[in-house]
Scaffold this motif. Structure first.
Motif, short mmCIF file in Angstrom:
data_model
loop_
_atom_site.label_atom_id
_atom_site.label_comp_id
_atom_site.label_asym_id
_atom_site.label_seq_id
_atom_site.Cartn_x
_atom_site.Cartn_y
_atom_site.Cartn_z
N LEU A 157 14.25 19.41 3.64
CA LEU A 157 13.62 20.71 3.44
C LEU A 157 13.24 21.35 4.77
O LEU A 157 13.43 22.55 4.99
N LEU A 158 12.70 20.55 5.68
CA LEU A 158 12.27 21.07 6.98
C LEU A 158 13.44 21.65 7.77
O LEU A 158 13.26 22.55 8.60
N SER A 159 14.64 21.15 7.51
CA SER A 159 15.82 21.65 8.22
C SER A 159 16.08 23.13 7.95
O SER A 159 16.79 23.79 8.71
N GLU A 160 15.51 23.67 6.88
CA GLU A 160 15.73 25.08 6.53
C GLU A 160 14.92 26.03 7.42
O GLU A 160 15.20 27.22 7.45
N PHE A 161 13.91 25.50 8.15
CA PHE A 161 12.96 26.38 8.83
C PHE A 161 13.01 26.12 10.34
O PHE A 161 12.55 25.08 10.82
N VAL A 162 13.52 27.09 11.07
CA VAL A 162 13.79 26.92 12.49
C VAL A 162 12.52 26.68 13.29
O VAL A 162 12.48 25.84 14.19
N SER A 163 11.45 27.43 12.99
CA SER A 163 10.27 27.37 13.84
C SER A 163 9.13 26.53 13.28
O SER A 163 8.03 26.50 13.84
N ILE A 164 9.36 25.85 12.16
CA ILE A 164 8.31 25.00 11.59
C ILE A 164 8.47 23.58 12.13
O ILE A 164 9.55 23.00 12.07
N LYS A 165 7.38 23.06 12.64
CA LYS A 165 7.36 21.69 13.16
C LYS A 165 6.41 20.84 12.31
O LYS A 165 5.38 21.32 11.85
N GLN A 166 6.78 19.59 12.14
CA GLN A 166 5.97 18.68 11.34
C GLN A 166 6.00 17.29 11.98
O GLN A 166 6.82 17.02 12.86
N SER A 167 5.12 16.45 11.49
CA SER A 167 5.11 15.05 11.91
C SER A 167 5.23 14.17 10.66
O SER A 167 4.65 14.49 9.63
N GLN A 222 0.69 28.99 14.23
CA GLN A 222 1.82 28.32 14.87
C GLN A 222 1.80 26.83 14.56
O GLN A 222 0.81 26.15 14.83
N SER A 223 2.90 26.32 13.99
CA SER A 223 2.98 24.89 13.73
C SER A 223 3.40 24.15 15.00
O SER A 223 4.24 24.63 15.76
N VAL A 224 2.80 23.00 15.23
CA VAL A 224 3.10 22.19 16.41
C VAL A 224 3.18 20.73 15.99
O VAL A 224 2.75 20.36 14.90
N ILE A 225 3.75 19.91 16.86
CA ILE A 225 3.64 18.47 16.70
C ILE A 225 2.51 17.98 17.58
O ILE A 225 2.12 18.64 18.55
N PHE A 226 1.95 16.84 17.25
CA PHE A 226 0.74 16.37 17.91
C PHE A 226 0.94 16.14 19.41
O PHE A 226 0.04 16.40 20.21
N SER A 227 2.11 15.66 19.78
CA SER A 227 2.35 15.35 21.19
C SER A 227 2.38 16.59 22.07
O SER A 227 2.29 16.48 23.29
N GLU A 228 2.51 17.78 21.47
CA GLU A 228 2.48 19.02 22.24
C GLU A 228 1.06 19.48 22.58
O GLU A 228 0.88 20.35 23.43
N VAL A 229 0.07 18.91 21.92
CA VAL A 229 -1.30 19.42 22.06
C VAL A 229 -2.27 18.27 22.34
O VAL A 229 -3.37 18.22 21.79
N LEU A 230 -1.87 17.38 23.20
CA LEU A 230 -2.66 16.17 23.46
C LEU A 230 -3.86 16.40 24.36
O LEU A 230 -4.81 15.63 24.33
N THR A 231 -3.82 17.42 25.21
CA THR A 231 -4.82 17.55 26.27
C THR A 231 -6.16 17.98 25.70
O THR A 231 -6.31 19.09 25.19
N PRO A 232 -7.17 17.12 25.79
CA PRO A 232 -8.50 17.50 25.31
C PRO A 232 -9.11 18.56 26.22
O PRO A 232 -8.80 18.64 27.41
N SER A 233 -9.96 19.40 25.66
CA SER A 233 -10.63 20.44 26.44
C SER A 233 -12.12 20.12 26.51
O SER A 233 -12.84 20.26 25.53
N VAL A 234 -12.56 19.68 27.68
CA VAL A 234 -13.97 19.35 27.85
C VAL A 234 -14.85 20.59 27.79
O VAL A 234 -16.07 20.50 27.68
#
Length: 645
Positions: free
Chosen positions: A42-52, A405-417
């Motif tokens: 199903l995910l293959s149908e959506f170009v800009s949707i990312k999942q884990s 915006q959907s993202v995968i977790f590895s794209e948003v790892l940097t914590p913000s102090v």
């Protein structure tokens, strides 16, 4: 306008069902053909949707066993038998198992299968014809075929035929299931290569890592909890479960995993340090664990940012799931129209975006991410068309949304102090109520952990004298026995048709270890641990309780029956559930009921319906009183119990 990022993780998990050379339950195969291929497709149908997708290695090992035809499950075996070949026990098992699925979504839409179900409720196995047995064999395996696979000509042919299936069609369907299973890994790899999917991993046999490190960690979130009589404390096993998972993942997907969903979102200081030591870059749990850990310093928006956990051996980013959004998909939307459900989900995300901007300013969206983590298999059988219309509507709308915006977790790892604190310690807990009640809070759990502890300590004593191949097999069985699922089904919290099979398998594995060690098998391992299977004491038929006495603390409650109805969907669990258990027994004149709650009801109300002489009596339970519509009663309200008689 800046976008709010969100990350969805689907957890694919099944217990390790193998007993000797057979899988005792069919759920790896059936969920494999229904769910594990379809979601990435199903995910293959959506170009800009990312999942884990999070995978459990022991689940994939079982899928490989199916594909190579090393092992079959009991339902698979019964699916190939002629009517005359069934033993008396197999006849009962056939009628029990071959209609075990969601009746509304998986049986009633099919006229022929629906008629067979109705007949099964009034007729014995022997009253079915040979053709009807074949039809049931086909229909049960057919109804578990996934949404996309149902569109293939072969499956369409079977669905159109409805009845009168041939043995050849039956056997072809079973072979086709193996073809579907063989596509699961390749579907995920293709989507991963396209950048739309991240794969993460759980510890190999899905253990509760903090409890492997030390069962005393139960008390971090439950200070008054009664602990197992014999402590289990083998952090080296927790480390091995992580290491085996990382090694297996690398061999299967040709790269090391960045992320790990620790089984049931369970974490403690000790288990987090083990994840760091094994190269895991991100992990996740529930927002309530973060709240418990920070106490009065907690702010609700913290859960919308990755948070750094810092230990002496390194650091790791932790995501804390938004349990309201996650549970909405898992438990609420299945009976909604797909457009209403998808709109509601997006509106909730938009509300979170507005909240973050109002609290912290729009620049905070650069660092923010909403983690949505849930079961990726069990909920779909409660949805129309296995959830595909809902997910299509949701992904289509998300893909065209200008501020989400959907993202995968590895794209948003940097914590913000700038927005969240660092953690140097955490209160041990899981995604369910931020504690370990589900796996260690009841007497059944304490017995099971004590038996596992005895076995593990014996292995430690004997290991130097064992041949390498014997030790390897013993430790394999130990690691299997450390899985979370055996403990999930102990106690009264969860109910399923196959609940007691898990106890059988748990004790079988421990007995196998004693046999390999050349030791006598303890008598305790031959007795069912589940209290519901143990012989109950007789309740006196009259004057059971004097209501003028302290009836709430009567020893008779120890032998009362527990209602399983509150454990609907109990292969899953919802955060914020109210009723923990309902115990009851009766004498000649009274019914005695004790309701235990997870949390006080405060100013809310519980309503129960009691059927008596074909009349329904409505009972309203408030904090300080209970009223019957046409009867009287009394109540004592405790901090976490409601009791009435």
């Amino acid at each position: 306008m800046k976008k709010l990022k969100f990350a969805i993780l689907w957890h694919f998990h099944q217990p390790y069902y193998k007993k000797n050379e057979e899988f005792i339950l069919p759920w790896v195969r059936l969920h494999g053909v229904k769910d594990y291929k379809d979601l990435p497709e199903l995910l293959s149908e959506f170009v800009s949707i990312k999942q884990s997708i999070n995978i459990v290695p022991s689940m994939l090992v079982q899928i490989d066993d199916y594909i190579s035809q090393k092992t079959q499950d009991m339902v698979q075996i019964l699916s190939r038998k002629a009517k005359a070949e069934f033993s008396p026990a197999e006849k009962k098992e056939f009628i029990r198992m071959f209609f075990l699925c969601n009746e509304e979504r998986m049986i009633r839409p099919y006229r022929a299968y629906s008629a067979l179900l109705d007949k099964s409720r009034t007729h014995s196995f022997d009253e079915f014809s040979e053709q009807e047995i074949i039809d049931i064999q086909v229909w049960y395996n057919l109804t578990w075929i996934g949404y996309f696979s149902k569109g293939t000509p072969f499956i369409h042919r079977l669905l159109s035929k409805e009845s009168g299936f041939t043995i050849g069609e039956r056997d072809a369907l079973l072979f086709y299931q193996m073809e579907v299973l063989s596509m699961i890994t390749s579907k995920m790899n293709i989507l991963k290569s396209m950048g739309n999917l991240e794969l993460s991993v759980s510890p190999f046999y899905h253990p509760i890592l903090p409890l492997l490190c030390n069962t005393d960690s139960i008390r971090e979130a439950m200070p008054d909890a009664k602990l197992p009589e014999r402590q289990f404390a083998f952090p080296q096993d927790a480390n091995e479960q992580i290491k085996m998972a990382v090694d297996y993942f690398q061999s299967k997907f040709l790269e090391a995993p960045n992320g790990m969903w620790p089984s049931e979102g369970s974490m403690s200081d000790e288990s987090l340090k083990l994840q760091i030591a094994n190269g895991i870059k991100w992990t996740a749990s529930d927002e309530q664990v973060l709240k418990n850990s920070l106490g009065d310093e907690y702010k609700p928006y913290y859960k919308y940012f990755p948070i750094k956990y810092k230990a002496e051996n390194g650091d790791i980013s932790i995501f804390f799931r938004d349990n309201s959004l996650s549970d909405a998909i898992g438990f609420e939307y299945s009976n909604w129209h797909e457009n209403d459900a998808s709109n509601d989900f997006i509106n909730r995300l938009m509300g979170i975006r507005n909240y973050i901007v109002n609290e912290l300013g729009e620049d905070a969206l650069d660092a923010a991410v909403v983690p949505i983590i849930l079961d990726g298999e069990n909920c779909w059988e409660y949805y129309k068309d296995n959830g595909v219309p809902f997910l299509r509507a949701l992904f289509s709308k998300l893909q065209h949304n200008e501020v989400l915006q959907s993202v995968i977790f590895s794209e948003v790892l940097t914590p913000s102090v700038a927005y969240t604190p660092e953690l140097t310690s955490i209160v041990a807990g899981s995604w369910i109520n931020a504690n370990f009640y589900i796996w260690g809070g009841q007497e059944d759990h304490r017995i099971a952990w004590s038996l596992l502890s005895d076995t593990r300590k014996l292995v430690e004593e004997k290991k130097v004298s064992l041949a390498p191949e014997t030790l390897e097999e013993v430790m394999r069985l130990i690691h299997i026995s450390e899985g979370s699922d055996w403990f999930w089904w102990y106690g009264d919290t969860h109910w399923a048709e196959n609940k007691y099979d898990f106890d059988v398998l748990f004790r079988h594995n421990l007995r196998e270890i004693y046999t390999l060690l050349g030791e006598g098998i303890p008598d305790e391992l031959n007795i069912p641990i589940n209290r519901a299977l143990q012989k109950k004491h007789e309740i006196p038929n009259s004057n059971a309780i004097d209501l003028n006495d302290d009836w709430l603390n009567s020893p008779l409650w120890a032998n009362a029956d527990k209602l399983p109805q509150f454990a609907k969907l109990s292969s899953m669990h919802k955060v914020g559930e109210l009723i923990k258990s309902v115990a009851h027994f009766s004498d000649d004149n009274n019914i005695y009921v004790k309701i235990e709650l997870y949390n006080p009801i405060n100013n809310n109300e519980i309503k129960l319906e009691v059927k008596q002489d074909n009349e329904i009596h409505l009972i309203s339970i408030h904090k300080d009183s209970v009223s019957f519509s046409n009867n009287t009663t009394k109540i004592n309200y405790l901090s976490d119990d409601i009791n009435y008689a």
